[in-house]
Design a protein around this motif. Structure first.
Motif, PDB file in Angstrom:
ATOM      1  N   ASN A  29       0.788  -1.093  -0.060  1.00 21.53           N
ATOM      2  CA  ASN A  29      -0.053  -0.167  -0.017  1.00 21.53           C
ATOM      3  C   ASN A  29       0.709   1.189  -0.109  1.00 21.53           C
ATOM      4  OD1 ASN A  29      -2.464   1.449   0.287  1.00 21.53           O
ATOM      5  ND2 ASN A  29      -2.435   1.548   2.293  1.00 21.53           N
ATOM      6  N   ALA A  49      -4.572   2.454  -1.224  1.00 13.73           N
ATOM      7  CA  ALA A  49      -5.832   2.607  -0.960  1.00 13.73           C
ATOM      8  C   ALA A  49      -6.525   4.006  -1.002  1.00 13.73           C
ATOM      9  CB  ALA A  49      -6.180   1.978   0.285  1.00 13.73           C
ATOM     10  N   GLN A  50      -5.626   4.868  -0.551  1.00 14.80           N
ATOM     11  CA  GLN A  50      -6.273   6.243  -0.500  1.00 14.80           C
ATOM     12  C   GLN A  50      -6.606   6.931  -1.778  1.00 14.80           C
ATOM     13  OE1 GLN A  50      -3.492   9.284   1.146  1.00 14.80           O
ATOM     14  NE2 GLN A  50      -5.160  10.305   1.857  1.00 14.80           N
ATOM     15  N   GLN A  51      -5.732   6.716  -2.789  1.00 15.40           N
ATOM     16  CA  GLN A  51      -6.086   7.296  -4.006  1.00 15.40           C
ATOM     17  C   GLN A  51      -6.869   6.147  -4.853  1.00 15.40           C
ATOM     18  OE1 GLN A  51      -4.920  10.327  -5.189  1.00 15.40           O
ATOM     19  NE2 GLN A  51      -4.119  10.305  -3.127  1.00 15.40           N
ATOM     20  N   GLY A  52      -7.212   4.981  -4.228  1.00 14.59           N
ATOM     21  CA  GLY A  52      -8.003   4.137  -4.888  1.00 14.59           C
ATOM     22  C   GLY A  52      -7.439   3.510  -6.139  1.00 14.59           C
ATOM     23  N   ILE A  55      -7.228  -0.885  -7.068  1.00 17.88           N
ATOM     24  CA  ILE A  55      -8.087  -1.737  -6.244  1.00 17.88           C
ATOM     25  C   ILE A  55      -8.590  -2.940  -7.402  1.00 17.88           C
ATOM     26  CG2 ILE A  55     -10.268  -1.756  -4.984  1.00 17.88           C
ATOM     27  CD1 ILE A  55      -7.939  -0.485  -3.755  1.00 17.88           C
TER      28      ILE A  55
END
Length: 76
Positions: A29, A49-52, A55
């Motif tokens: 991550n 995860a923060q920026q997506g 995924i």
């Protein structure tokens, strides 16, 4: 799922305490902080995860691991 921080060096024995017979997907991550692109290599996925971002690669990796196959035929 084994989530590690891509910005910090990880000891080589990070997953030694995990059962040997259980499949593990390693998630790197925070790749956005390293200006890396999302990627999947075997059972390792690099994402943010923060920026997506990445995924979708994680979803595909999980599906592959559990043997999911897209059924294109109808039920009739």
């Amino acid at each position: 799922l084994l989530v590690i921080d891509a910005t910090r060096p990880q000891p080589a024995a990070t997953n030694l305490a995990l059962p040997k017979d259980v499949p593990v997907i390693t998630i790197r991550n925070k790749i956005d902080l390293l200006q890396e692109t999302p990627q999947m290599s075997g059972a390792e996925v690099s994402l943010s995860a923060q920026q997506g971002i990445g995924i979708d690669l994680l979803k595909n990796c999980i599906k592959t691991l559990v043997g999911f196959k897209m059924n294109t035929e109808g039920t009739f």
